[in-house]
Design a protein around this motif. Structure first.
Motif, PDB file in Angstrom:
ATOM      1  N   ALA A 151       0.674  -1.243   0.041  1.00  0.00           N
ATOM      2  CA  ALA A 151       0.020   0.016   0.061  1.00  0.00           C
ATOM      3  C   ALA A 151       0.747   1.165  -0.073  1.00  0.00           C
ATOM      4  CB  ALA A 151      -0.905  -0.093   1.134  1.00  0.00           C
ATOM      5  N   ILE A 152       1.975   1.210   0.786  1.00  0.00           N
ATOM      6  CA  ILE A 152       2.831   2.477   0.810  1.00  0.00           C
ATOM      7  C   ILE A 152       3.426   2.748  -0.597  1.00  0.00           C
ATOM      8  CG2 ILE A 152       4.851   3.136   1.799  1.00  0.00           C
ATOM      9  CD1 ILE A 152       2.524   3.455   3.673  1.00  0.00           C
ATOM     10  N   LYS A 153       3.945   1.748  -1.173  1.00  0.00           N
ATOM     11  CA  LYS A 153       4.306   1.797  -2.402  1.00  0.00           C
ATOM     12  C   LYS A 153       3.316   2.559  -3.565  1.00  0.00           C
ATOM     13  CE  LYS A 153       6.763  -0.745  -6.157  1.00  0.00           C
ATOM     14  NZ  LYS A 153       7.234  -1.978  -6.775  1.00  0.00           N
ATOM     15  N   VAL A 154       2.258   2.024  -3.559  1.00  0.00           N
ATOM     16  CA  VAL A 154       1.202   2.581  -4.461  1.00  0.00           C
ATOM     17  C   VAL A 154       0.991   3.995  -3.912  1.00  0.00           C
ATOM     18  CG1 VAL A 154      -1.153   2.703  -4.842  1.00  0.00           C
ATOM     19  CG2 VAL A 154      -0.111   0.277  -4.777  1.00  0.00           C
ATOM     20  N   CYS A 155       0.744   4.443  -2.618  1.00  0.00           N
ATOM     21  CA  CYS A 155       0.727   5.710  -2.414  1.00  0.00           C
ATOM     22  C   CYS A 155       1.985   6.699  -2.614  1.00  0.00           C
ATOM     23  CB  CYS A 155       0.625   5.952  -0.592  1.00  0.00           C
ATOM     24  SG  CYS A 155      -1.050   5.439  -0.114  1.00  0.00           S
ATOM     25  N   ARG A 156       3.125   6.099  -2.651  1.00  0.00           N
ATOM     26  CA  ARG A 156       4.280   6.985  -3.015  1.00  0.00           C
ATOM     27  C   ARG A 156       4.413   7.050  -4.334  1.00  0.00           C
ATOM     28  NH1 ARG A 156       8.201   4.669   1.625  1.00  0.00           N
ATOM     29  NH2 ARG A 156       7.299   5.954   3.411  1.00  0.00           N
ATOM     30  N   ASN A 157       3.922   6.252  -5.267  1.00  0.00           N
ATOM     31  CA  ASN A 157       3.929   6.366  -6.845  1.00  0.00           C
ATOM     32  C   ASN A 157       2.769   7.155  -7.179  1.00  0.00           C
ATOM     33  OD1 ASN A 157       5.850   4.433  -7.276  1.00  0.00           O
ATOM     34  ND2 ASN A 157       4.484   2.838  -7.376  1.00  0.00           N
ATOM     35  N   ARG A 158       1.730   7.534  -6.141  1.00  0.00           N
ATOM     36  CA  ARG A 158       0.762   8.532  -6.560  1.00  0.00           C
ATOM     37  C   ARG A 158       1.119  10.093  -6.068  1.00  0.00           C
ATOM     38  NH1 ARG A 158      -4.819   6.227  -4.818  1.00  0.00           N
ATOM     39  NH2 ARG A 158      -5.694   7.671  -6.408  1.00  0.00           N
ATOM     40  N   GLY A 159       2.381  10.180  -5.358  1.00  0.00           N
ATOM     41  CA  GLY A 159       2.572  11.347  -4.948  1.00  0.00           C
ATOM     42  C   GLY A 159       2.114  11.681  -3.592  1.00  0.00           C
ATOM     43  N   ILE A 160       1.436  10.745  -2.891  1.00  0.00           N
ATOM     44  CA  ILE A 160       0.748  10.845  -1.551  1.00  0.00           C
ATOM     45  C   ILE A 160       1.875  10.838  -0.466  1.00  0.00           C
ATOM     46  CG2 ILE A 160      -0.790  10.036  -0.004  1.00  0.00           C
ATOM     47  CD1 ILE A 160      -2.380   8.865  -2.324  1.00  0.00           C
ATOM     48  N   VAL A 161       1.876  11.900   0.539  1.00  0.00           N
ATOM     49  CA  VAL A 161       2.617  11.713   1.588  1.00  0.00           C
ATOM     50  C   VAL A 161       2.104  10.819   2.470  1.00  0.00           C
ATOM     51  CG1 VAL A 161       3.361  13.207   3.634  1.00  0.00           C
ATOM     52  CG2 VAL A 161       3.204  14.187   1.345  1.00  0.00           C
ATOM     53  N   VAL A 162       2.906   9.752   2.775  1.00  0.00           N
ATOM     54  CA  VAL A 162       2.232   8.643   3.860  1.00  0.00           C
ATOM     55  C   VAL A 162       3.748   8.085   4.609  1.00  0.00           C
ATOM     56  CG1 VAL A 162       3.199   7.133   2.083  1.00  0.00           C
ATOM     57  CG2 VAL A 162       1.205   6.360   3.610  1.00  0.00           C
ATOM     58  N   THR A 163       3.268   7.742   5.737  1.00  0.00           N
ATOM     59  CA  THR A 163       4.307   7.038   6.943  1.00  0.00           C
ATOM     60  C   THR A 163       4.122   5.664   6.676  1.00  0.00           C
ATOM     61  OG1 THR A 163       4.240   8.962   8.011  1.00  0.00           O
ATOM     62  CG2 THR A 163       4.886   6.971   9.200  1.00  0.00           C
ATOM     63  N   HIS A 164       5.009   4.910   6.626  1.00  0.00           N
ATOM     64  CA  HIS A 164       4.884   3.364   6.711  1.00  0.00           C
ATOM     65  C   HIS A 164       5.113   2.833   8.077  1.00  0.00           C
ATOM     66  CE1 HIS A 164       6.906  -0.715   5.903  1.00  0.00           C
ATOM     67  NE2 HIS A 164       5.682  -0.903   6.038  1.00  0.00           N
ATOM     68  N   GLY A 165       3.856   2.316   8.626  1.00  0.00           N
ATOM     69  CA  GLY A 165       3.745   1.792  10.047  1.00  0.00           C
ATOM     70  C   GLY A 165       2.478   2.043  10.705  1.00  0.00           C
ATOM     71  N   PHE A 166       2.555   2.629  11.959  1.00  0.00           N
ATOM     72  CA  PHE A 166       1.430   2.746  12.817  1.00  0.00           C
ATOM     73  C   PHE A 166       1.628   4.146  13.159  1.00  0.00           C
ATOM     74  CE2 PHE A 166       2.298  -1.925  12.844  1.00  0.00           C
ATOM     75  CZ  PHE A 166       0.928  -2.335  12.331  1.00  0.00           C
ATOM     76  N   ILE A 167       0.591   4.857  13.853  1.00  0.00           N
ATOM     77  CA  ILE A 167       0.593   6.111  14.343  1.00  0.00           C
ATOM     78  C   ILE A 167       1.577   6.410  15.192  1.00  0.00           C
ATOM     79  CG2 ILE A 167      -1.770   6.580  13.884  1.00  0.00           C
ATOM     80  CD1 ILE A 167      -2.132   6.063  17.173  1.00  0.00           C
ATOM     81  N   GLU A 168       2.162   5.207  16.055  1.00  0.00           N
ATOM     82  CA  GLU A 168       3.333   5.494  16.978  1.00  0.00           C
ATOM     83  C   GLU A 168       4.641   5.724  16.093  1.00  0.00           C
ATOM     84  OE1 GLU A 168       0.427   3.019  18.827  1.00  0.00           O
ATOM     85  OE2 GLU A 168       1.376   2.974  16.680  1.00  0.00           O
ATOM     86  N   ASP A 169       4.784   5.321  14.562  1.00  0.00           N
ATOM     87  CA  ASP A 169       5.675   5.528  13.764  1.00  0.00           C
ATOM     88  C   ASP A 169       5.782   7.232  13.082  1.00  0.00           C
ATOM     89  OD1 ASP A 169       6.937   2.773  13.950  1.00  0.00           O
ATOM     90  OD2 ASP A 169       5.297   2.511  13.087  1.00  0.00           O
ATOM     91  N   LEU A 170       4.853   7.855  13.491  1.00  0.00           N
ATOM     92  CA  LEU A 170       4.638   9.132  12.883  1.00  0.00           C
ATOM     93  C   LEU A 170       5.898  10.113  13.603  1.00  0.00           C
ATOM     94  CD1 LEU A 170       0.997   9.523  12.937  1.00  0.00           C
ATOM     95  CD2 LEU A 170       2.252   9.561  10.893  1.00  0.00           C
ATOM     96  N   PRO A 171       6.261  11.216  13.077  1.00  0.00           N
ATOM     97  CA  PRO A 171       7.096  11.962  13.638  1.00  0.00           C
ATOM     98  C   PRO A 171       6.649  12.463  14.982  1.00  0.00           C
ATOM     99  CG  PRO A 171       7.003  12.541  11.271  1.00  0.00           C
ATOM    100  CD  PRO A 171       5.916  11.560  11.354  1.00  0.00           C
TER     101      PRO A 171
END
Length: 330
Positions: A151-171
């Motif tokens: 899913a992350i790969k698809v999002c990034r190919n679409r130019g979407i800002v996305v974090t791989h993981g869970f909310i604990e992995d957000l900055p």
């Protein structure tokens, strides 16, 4: 979710998405009516449950949106969410405003949000990013988070800002008083600890922020009719399906001030069709496997879901954080 030990068995279910010899006991709480899996996959084995082509994680196909109906739908979406869809008919705003089951369906499409002027939105369990894209057209500064690499790969190919993981992995700066809206479409039922998740989401929202949740309703008409063949049980991926009242209470306990269930409108046709297919694949005889019965039941269920939140196939909750809400100490 309510802390009660009083439960009864719904039966032993099989994975309908991939071949497996595993049996998964489903239970219902006699007090709060929630359903859950026990035992459930552990941290070491849960990834195997997702080892197939998950529908919402595929690269999106360009839909065919030609014709009068598409133009009317786009006209309503432009009116309700301030999108700028081309070739939209303004007549759609009038027509769908008058047809309640379809109006509710389209309001759900935009997750009942208001248009924004740059408010920050996080879609938890964003899949291929379809809603993040839509939210951007509504004026939101939208991002996603998802644990699935595909899913992350698809999002990034679409130019979407996305974090791989869970909310604990957000900055770190995004995990406290940062987001103006957080949406969770069919993600809370995959979470091991829903109460803790909702408390964390509360802390992440800015004062006045909105949480939107959509997930299967364990007291739905389809759950009663199809039993263990109901697609939305989706073992072993769905760990807990909260009933409406306890989910509202858990949101209130997390700190939210205004917690409302929203009517769903038309939404059952594909779900009942798939549930009937599951019943037939399991060699069930009788009305459960009937495509005609599925269509007739869908019409009845959609009408009931238009006037009541109680028996809709999907529970939709909108919760708001007060502007003066106290924060828990970390």
């Amino acid at each position: 979710l309510c802390g009660s030990n009083d439960r009864h068995s719904l039966g032993v279910a099989k994975d309908a998405m991939q071949a497996s010899a595993d049996d998964w006991p489903l239970w219902r709480c006699s007090r709060c009516r929630s359903a859950w899996l026990d035992p459930r996959p552990d941290d070491a084995s849960i990834s195997a449950a997702y080892d197939f082509d998950y529908m919402t994680h595929r690269a999106p196909q360009t839909p065919s949106r030609e014709g009068r109906m598409a133009s009317l739908i786009d006209g309503y979406l432009n009116y309700r969410f301030k999108t700028k869809r081309e070739a939209a008919s303004r007549l759609g705003a009038v027509i769908f405003s008058l047809i309640l089951p379809l109006r509710l369906k389209l309001n759900y499409f935009g997750r009942h949000l208001s248009p924004s002027r740059g408010g920050r939105l996080l879609d938890v369990g964003c899949g291929n990013g379809d809603f993040v894209v839509l939210a951007k057209t509504m004026g939101w500064a939208a991002e996603g988070v998802d644990p699935d690499e595909a899913a992350i790969k698809v999002c990034r190919n679409r130019g979407i800002v996305v974090t791989h993981g869970f909310i604990e992995d957000l900055p770190q700066e995004q995990r406290h008083l940062y987001w103006h809206a957080i949406t969770m479409s069919h993600s809370l039922e995959h979470v091991v600890d829903p109460q803790n998740m909702l408390k964390n989401v509360f802390d992440m929202l800015a004062p006045g922020g909105t949480l939107w949740i959509g997930l299967p309703n364990p007291e739905a008409i389809g759950a009663r009719f199809y039993g263990l063949d109901w697609e939305s049980y989706d073992v072993p991926r769905h760990l807990t399906l909260p009933a409406i009242d306890i989910l509202k209470k858990v949101c209130l306990d997390a700190g939210f001030e205004l917690v409302e269930a929203r009517n769903r409108g038309a939404h059952t046709r594909r779900l009942y069709k798939r549930s009937a297919e599951i019943a037939r694949a399991r060699a069930k005889k009788g009305i459960r496997g009937s495509a005609v019965a599925a269509r007739l039941l869908s019409i009845i269920a959609d009408l009931l879901a238009t006037i009541s939140v109680r028996y809709a196939e999907e529970t939709v909750i909108v919760a708001r954080k007060a502007y003066d809400a106290p924060q828990r100490s970390s």
